[in-house]
Design a protein around this motif. Structure first.
Motif, short mmCIF file in Angstrom:
data_model
loop_
_atom_site.label_atom_id
_atom_site.label_comp_id
_atom_site.label_asym_id
_atom_site.label_seq_id
_atom_site.Cartn_x
_atom_site.Cartn_y
_atom_site.Cartn_z
N PRO A 1 0.84 -1.20 0.00
CA PRO A 1 0.00 0.00 0.00
C PRO A 1 0.88 1.26 0.00
O PRO A 1 1.86 1.32 0.74
CB PRO A 1 -0.80 -0.12 1.30
N ARG A 2 0.52 2.21 -0.84
CA ARG A 2 1.37 3.39 -1.05
C ARG A 2 1.52 4.20 0.24
O ARG A 2 0.55 4.40 0.97
CB ARG A 2 0.74 4.28 -2.14
N SER A 3 2.74 4.63 0.51
CA SER A 3 2.99 5.57 1.62
C SER A 3 3.51 6.87 1.01
O SER A 3 4.18 6.85 -0.01
CB SER A 3 4.03 5.00 2.59
N ASP B 1 0.83 18.97 1.90
CA ASP B 1 1.12 18.00 0.85
C ASP B 1 2.25 18.60 0.02
O ASP B 1 2.02 19.26 -0.98
CB ASP B 1 -0.16 17.80 0.02
N ALA C 1 1.93 8.82 5.64
CA ALA C 1 0.49 8.63 5.38
C ALA C 1 0.28 7.43 4.46
O ALA C 1 1.16 7.07 3.67
CB ALA C 1 -0.07 9.88 4.71
N THR C 2 -0.91 6.83 4.57
CA THR C 2 -1.37 5.82 3.60
C THR C 2 -2.88 6.01 3.45
O THR C 2 -3.50 6.72 4.23
CB THR C 2 -1.14 4.36 4.08
N ASP C 3 -3.46 5.30 2.47
CA ASP C 3 -4.92 5.32 2.32
C ASP C 3 -5.61 4.33 3.25
O ASP C 3 -6.83 4.33 3.35
CB ASP C 3 -5.30 4.89 0.89
N VAL C 4 -4.84 3.45 3.86
CA VAL C 4 -5.43 2.30 4.54
C VAL C 4 -5.12 2.26 6.03
O VAL C 4 -5.42 1.28 6.71
CB VAL C 4 -4.93 0.97 3.89
#
Ligand SMILES: Cc1cc2nc3c(=O)[nH]c(=O)nc-3n(C[C@H](O)[C@H](O)[C@H](O)COP(=O)(O)OP(=O)(O)OC[C@H]3O[C@@H](n4cnc5c(N)ncnc54)[C@H](O)[C@@H]3O)c2cc1C
Length: 335
Positions: free
Chosen positions: A206-208, A252, A293-296
């Motif tokens: 999962p993208r960080s 960001d 950060a991640t989306d999950v």
């Protein structure tokens, strides 16, 4: 003896390394910089589900478990190292400066009560005025620099090898070791704990990504603040020696590390609303850090059926989540 290579000497890598070494693993930790120079160094040290969480998720469950584990985590670290870790169960006060903020705060408190985060109404005085607020009795504070120093000392005492200034460039097939610019290091397992950089190390994770936050530090007399004070994205806390820590922004901005004077000024202005003693005082220091950060949410556990594990994506709460994350990794490695 079973061997593990840990990528990243932030709080996640070191706390996991320590817990694994306690259970007999032979651990090597790699960091591309010095140990503890990224998010774990920049953090304020709030242990504050009350400020961060208002719905039942994996994060809320981990956060509440980890908060409950903190006293023992600190005690273990102090016993292992003979160092003192500044930790205070001091609570937090969240202030509403207008009616809309008060309604939002009351609604949030009702949602939080349903998931086990208590709070009660109170008043907060600043600059001769009195504002509605809520008191969160369970929120706490730790000095991340003390935790980090103690973790490094605990790791060294347990024989963990810490290889600084050595970037991991590749995870060997199936988690059979790591490759750095200096060579290949085979191991039985690999733990990726590289904060915002983690997902770049292995395709399919999962993208960080980094979310930059500025922090300010003011030299003040002790005793100004009893616990965390926060309102609308700004928070303040005071170390035992007097230093007031103020945060933060959410930017960001990729891996940029420039200090932005206009953001520092804005945080200072909003903090002085909560603590007027900061008006006209120049910050003695300011810095920023990159939250992973991640989306999950946090990505903790084994990657498929390989010998690679991960512990990253703790975003705004990695100091809080260190006890539970390191315990999970140690338990999973035992099975
Ligand atoms: C301004 C700010 C305030 C915060 N305040 C709080 C707070 O009050 N409470 C709280 O609970 N959390 C807070 N956090 C969040 C917390 O700091 C993070 O969630 C936590 O530190 C993440 O720890 P980590 O070990 O995963 O990452 P990091 O501390 O970023 O460590 C990752 C390490 O991996 C290394 N690395 C990366 N790539 C490689 C590679 N290829 N090879 C070798 N090494 C590599 C890096 O150099 C780094 O040392 C805050 C964060 C920021 C930025």
């Amino acid at each position: 003896m079973n061997t593990v290579n840990v990528v990243g000497a932030g709080i996640m890598g070191l706390a996991s390394a320590w817990r694994l070494a306690q259970r007999g693993w032979q651990v090597t930790v790699f960091d591309r910089r010095e140990a503890i120079r990224e998010a774990s160094w920049a953090a304020a040290g709030m242990l504050a589900p009350g400020g961060e969480i208002d719905s039942k998720t994996l994060l809320s469950e981990l956060a509440l478990r980890s908060l409950a584990m903190y006293p023992e985590f600190v005690r273990d670290l102090e016993e292992e190292t003979n160092l003192t870790v500044e930790y205070r169960e001091c609570g937090a006060t969240e202030v509403a400066f207008d009616d809309a903020a008060f309604t939002a705060l009351t609604d949030k408190a009702a949602r939080q009560a349903r998931i086990g985060i208590p709070s009660e109404p109170c008043r907060y005085s600043a600059n001769g005025s009195d504002f509605p607020a809520r008191r969160y009795p369970d929120d706490a504070i730790v000095d991340p620099l003390c935790v980090n120093d103690a973790l490094l000392a605990a790791c060294r005492k347990r024989g963990v090898a810490i290889r600084e200034h050595e970037t991991v460039t590749e995870i060997l097939a199936g988690g059979s070791g790591v490759k750095t610019e200096q060579g290949e290091y085979p191991s039985d397992r690999v733990l990726i704990a590289a904060g915002a950089w983690s997902s770049a190390l292995l395709p399919g994770l999962p993208r960080s990504w980094p979310v930059k936050g500025h922090m300010l530090y003011f030299d003040m007399e002790p005793g100004l603040l009893n616990g965390i004070v926060r309102s609308e994205g700004v928070y303040l806390l005071q170390r035992d020696a007097g230093g007031v820590i103020v945060g933060s922004s959410m930017e960001d901005a990729g891996f940029d590390r420039e200090i932005a004077p206009e953001i520092v000024t804005d945080i200072h202005r909003r903090a002085a609303k909560l603590l007027p003693a900061l008006s006209g005082v120049k910050p003695a220091d300011c810095w920023n850090g990159l939250r992973p950060a991640t989306d999950v949410g946090p990505v903790i556990g084994r990657v498929d059926d390989t010998n690679t594990w991960t512990a990253y994506g703790h975003f705004r709460n990695g100091i809080l989540l260190a006890p539970v994350t390191s315990a999970m990794i140690a338990e999973q490695f035992a099975n």
